[in-house]
Write a protein that holds these residues in place. Structure first.
Motif, PDB file in Angstrom:
ATOM      1  N   GLY A 282       0.806  -1.227   0.000  1.00  0.00           N
ATOM      2  CA  GLY A 282       0.000   0.000   0.000  1.00  0.00           C
ATOM      3  C   GLY A 282       0.834   1.270   0.000  1.00  0.00           C
ATOM      4  N   TYR A 283       2.107   1.186  -0.386  1.00  0.00           N
ATOM      5  CA  TYR A 283       2.974   2.369  -0.480  1.00  0.00           C
ATOM      6  C   TYR A 283       3.469   2.526  -1.912  1.00  0.00           C
ATOM      7  CZ  TYR A 283       2.540   2.068   4.520  1.00  0.00           C
ATOM      8  OH  TYR A 283       2.009   2.008   5.780  1.00  0.00           O
ATOM      9  N   PRO A 284       2.566   2.916  -2.839  1.00  0.00           N
ATOM     10  CA  PRO A 284       2.925   2.964  -4.252  1.00  0.00           C
ATOM     11  C   PRO A 284       4.015   3.990  -4.561  1.00  0.00           C
ATOM     12  CG  PRO A 284       0.794   4.020  -3.886  1.00  0.00           C
ATOM     13  CD  PRO A 284       1.177   3.362  -2.589  1.00  0.00           C
ATOM     14  N   GLU A 285       4.262   4.903  -3.640  1.00  0.00           N
ATOM     15  CA  GLU A 285       5.276   5.933  -3.904  1.00  0.00           C
ATOM     16  C   GLU A 285       6.685   5.356  -4.028  1.00  0.00           C
ATOM     17  OE1 GLU A 285       3.208   5.642  -1.289  1.00  0.00           O
ATOM     18  OE2 GLU A 285       3.911   6.821   0.421  1.00  0.00           O
ATOM     19  N   VAL A 286       6.875   4.087  -3.641  1.00  0.00           N
ATOM     20  CA  VAL A 286       8.223   3.512  -3.781  1.00  0.00           C
ATOM     21  C   VAL A 286       8.430   2.842  -5.139  1.00  0.00           C
ATOM     22  CG1 VAL A 286       8.462   3.165  -1.289  1.00  0.00           C
ATOM     23  CG2 VAL A 286       7.639   1.267  -2.741  1.00  0.00           C
ATOM     24  N   ALA A 287       7.370   2.761  -5.956  1.00  0.00           N
ATOM     25  CA  ALA A 287       7.453   2.003  -7.217  1.00  0.00           C
ATOM     26  C   ALA A 287       8.602   2.486  -8.103  1.00  0.00           C
ATOM     27  CB  ALA A 287       6.128   2.094  -7.970  1.00  0.00           C
ATOM     28  N   SER A 288       8.857   3.802  -8.083  1.00  0.00           N
ATOM     29  CA  SER A 288       9.896   4.352  -8.966  1.00  0.00           C
ATOM     30  C   SER A 288      11.288   3.814  -8.626  1.00  0.00           C
ATOM     31  CB  SER A 288       9.886   5.879  -8.896  1.00  0.00           C
ATOM     32  OG  SER A 288      10.164   6.292  -7.575  1.00  0.00           O
ATOM     33  N   LEU A 289      11.472   3.320  -7.407  1.00  0.00           N
ATOM     34  CA  LEU A 289      12.768   2.751  -7.034  1.00  0.00           C
ATOM     35  C   LEU A 289      13.078   1.501  -7.844  1.00  0.00           C
ATOM     36  CD1 LEU A 289      12.608   2.843  -3.092  1.00  0.00           C
ATOM     37  CD2 LEU A 289      13.712   4.499  -4.596  1.00  0.00           C
ATOM     38  N   TYR A 290      12.021   0.870  -8.379  1.00  0.00           N
ATOM     39  CA  TYR A 290      12.194  -0.442  -9.019  1.00  0.00           C
ATOM     40  C   TYR A 290      11.858  -0.402 -10.500  1.00  0.00           C
ATOM     41  CZ  TYR A 290      12.201  -1.202  -4.078  1.00  0.00           C
ATOM     42  OH  TYR A 290      12.507  -1.091  -2.749  1.00  0.00           O
ATOM     43  N   GLU A 291      11.795   0.815 -11.065  1.00  0.00           N
ATOM     44  CA  GLU A 291      11.480   0.969 -12.479  1.00  0.00           C
ATOM     45  C   GLU A 291      12.460   0.164 -13.328  1.00  0.00           C
ATOM     46  OE1 GLU A 291      11.047   5.067 -14.164  1.00  0.00           O
ATOM     47  OE2 GLU A 291       9.482   5.121 -12.615  1.00  0.00           O
ATOM     48  N   GLY A 292      11.909  -0.572 -14.275  1.00  0.00           N
ATOM     49  CA  GLY A 292      12.766  -1.336 -15.178  1.00  0.00           C
ATOM     50  C   GLY A 292      13.242  -2.656 -14.597  1.00  0.00           C
ATOM     51  N   MET A 293      12.915  -2.953 -13.363  1.00  0.00           N
ATOM     52  CA  MET A 293      13.339  -4.224 -12.760  1.00  0.00           C
ATOM     53  C   MET A 293      12.220  -5.250 -12.869  1.00  0.00           C
ATOM     54  SD  MET A 293      15.274  -3.054  -9.265  1.00  0.00           S
ATOM     55  CE  MET A 293      15.249  -4.702  -8.573  1.00  0.00           C
ATOM     56  N   ASP A 294      12.583  -6.488 -13.085  1.00  0.00           N
ATOM     57  CA  ASP A 294      11.618  -7.583 -13.071  1.00  0.00           C
ATOM     58  C   ASP A 294      11.419  -8.007 -11.612  1.00  0.00           C
ATOM     59  OD1 ASP A 294      10.290 -10.000 -13.076  1.00  0.00           O
ATOM     60  OD2 ASP A 294      11.347 -10.773 -14.846  1.00  0.00           O
ATOM     61  N   LEU A 295      10.235  -7.691 -11.062  1.00  0.00           N
ATOM     62  CA  LEU A 295      10.015  -7.913  -9.636  1.00  0.00           C
ATOM     63  C   LEU A 295       9.765  -9.380  -9.298  1.00  0.00           C
ATOM     64  CD1 LEU A 295       7.993  -4.730  -8.642  1.00  0.00           C
ATOM     65  CD2 LEU A 295      10.449  -5.151  -8.493  1.00  0.00           C
ATOM     66  N   ARG A 296       9.625 -10.210 -10.351  1.00  0.00           N
ATOM     67  CA  ARG A 296       9.534 -11.642 -10.136  1.00  0.00           C
ATOM     68  C   ARG A 296      10.929 -12.233  -9.913  1.00  0.00           C
ATOM     69  NH1 ARG A 296       5.031 -14.516 -10.467  1.00  0.00           N
ATOM     70  NH2 ARG A 296       3.512 -12.969 -11.053  1.00  0.00           N
ATOM     71  N   GLU A 297      11.862 -11.710 -10.719  1.00  0.00           N
ATOM     72  CA  GLU A 297      13.251 -12.155 -10.588  1.00  0.00           C
ATOM     73  C   GLU A 297      13.896 -11.553  -9.337  1.00  0.00           C
ATOM     74  OE1 GLU A 297      16.111 -11.630 -14.132  1.00  0.00           O
ATOM     75  OE2 GLU A 297      14.378 -12.824 -14.821  1.00  0.00           O
ATOM     76  N   ASN A 298      13.611 -10.265  -9.145  1.00  0.00           N
ATOM     77  CA  ASN A 298      14.164  -9.555  -7.989  1.00  0.00           C
ATOM     78  C   ASN A 298      13.148  -9.584  -6.845  1.00  0.00           C
ATOM     79  OD1 ASN A 298      16.749  -8.298  -9.197  1.00  0.00           O
ATOM     80  ND2 ASN A 298      15.157  -7.794 -10.668  1.00  0.00           N
TER      81      ASN A 298
END
Ligand SMILES: Nc1nc2c(c(=O)[nH]1)N[C@H]1C(S)=C(S)[C@@H](COP(=O)(O)O)O[C@H]1N2
Ligand SMILES: [Mo]
Length: 299
Positions: A282-298
């Motif tokens: 519920g903290y969508p403001e952190v999404a930009s930290l992971y831009e371009g990353m595959d969140l399944r792999e990472n």
């Protein structure tokens, strides 16, 4: 110690808990709006219903004191947290070992009402008192080339039965990428409900990273190291397939042995006990930290 609640009465002493909470939740939301530039979590914060002190301090994970949920509250009482020293070292201009009072001195203490989601699929809402880790790291002076921050918990076999029995490898260690560590949502907590942390909650000082699974929020910290390598982390060392370095709360990436799509609300009662888990808790403001990353792999 220089804690502001020492020798002073707080709202909590004079106001019934629920009233005090509502007021504080709104204040925290307003403070957050200023600090974070009016991001979406403000509205969400106001809607949060905090767990009680009793719930927060009797259902814990703190393996140094045993693996059961009531082991920490049963066993942590003998840990001496004053005096307490914290070493800051590695790639900083001002390394050193500081008393808790020295460390906290000059930091801006705030209340942060945060969701807390354990990887085991239970959750609470906790009104932390603490300060932004970024302020501490800035004072330490982060050197060029630093990429990560590592944290370490005290190892006190005399008072930690889980350490004596080696239930896992100690010291408990954790780590963040530098941009995660200096994100304004990342705090060092020293209290809950304007009271110093209970020992079982990670006294006298712990990390709180609300968009990550609870095990990233390392307790009773004695060392903070700024480094240029991804540091080893306790649960990743135990089982790398099940517990990744990032461990962002993600309802779309299940634990190999259970779903992460929903969780049990501690204190939710029999009929109100499950809730959908939100992306980044519920903290969508952190999404930009992971831009371009595959969140399944990472994961
Ligand atoms: N040193 C240390 N920190 C720790 C743990 C631990 O066992 N040892 N458990 C982690 C886990 S799995 C969770 S869910 C949270 C629990 O925090 P709480 O007991 O305050 O809810 O602490 C985290 N920090
Ligand atoms: Mo956890």
């Amino acid at each position: 110690m220089a804690h502001r609640w020492k020798n002073t009465f707080t709202h909590a002493d004079v106001t019934p808990e629920p009233l005090w909470l509502n007021r504080r939740a709104i204040l925290a939301g307003m403070a957050g709006a200023g600090a974070l530039g009016g991001v979406g979590s403000v509205a969400a914060q106001e809607a949060l219903e905090p767990n009680t002190w009793e719930q927060i301090t009797t259902y814990n994970n703190f393996y140094e004191f045993g693996t059961g949920k009531s082991d920490p509250s049963d066993n942590a009482g003998d840990m001496v947290t004053d005096p307490w020293e914290i070493t800051i070292d590695g790639m900083v201009d001002n390394p050193g070992t500081f008393s808790l009072a020295e460390l906290v001195d000059g930091m801006t203490m705030e209340e942060r009402l945060y969701r807390f989601r354990c990887v085991e699929a239970w959750a609470m809402v906790v009104p932390w008192n603490g300060f932004e880790l970024a302020d501490l790291l800035n004072r330490a002076g982060i050197q060029d080339g630093a990429t990560h921050v590592a944290f370490e918990t005290a190892v006190l076999p005399d008072v930690m039965p889980g350490v004596r029995r080696n239930v896992i490898e100690f010291p408990y260690v954790e780590g963040l990428r530098l941009d995660e560590a200096v994100h304004p949502l990342t705090i060092m907590a020293t209290g809950i409900y304007d009271r110093p942390l209970a020992n079982q909650s990670g006294a006298p000082i712990r990390l709180v990273v609300p968009w990550k699974y609870g095990f990233k929020s390392i307790k009773s910290i004695v060392k903070i190291t700024v480094t240029n390598e991804q540091p080893p982390t306790t649960w990743n060392k135990i089982n790398a397939r099940e517990y990744g370095f990032y461990s962002n709360v993600n309802p779309q990436v299940d634990h190999p042995r259970w779903s992460q799509a929903s969780h049990r609300v501690i204190g939710g009662g029999l009929f109100n006990s499950r809730e959908d888990t939100l992306m980044f808790n519920g903290y969508p403001e952190v999404a930009s930290l992971y831009e371009g990353m595959d969140l399944r792999e990472n994961y």
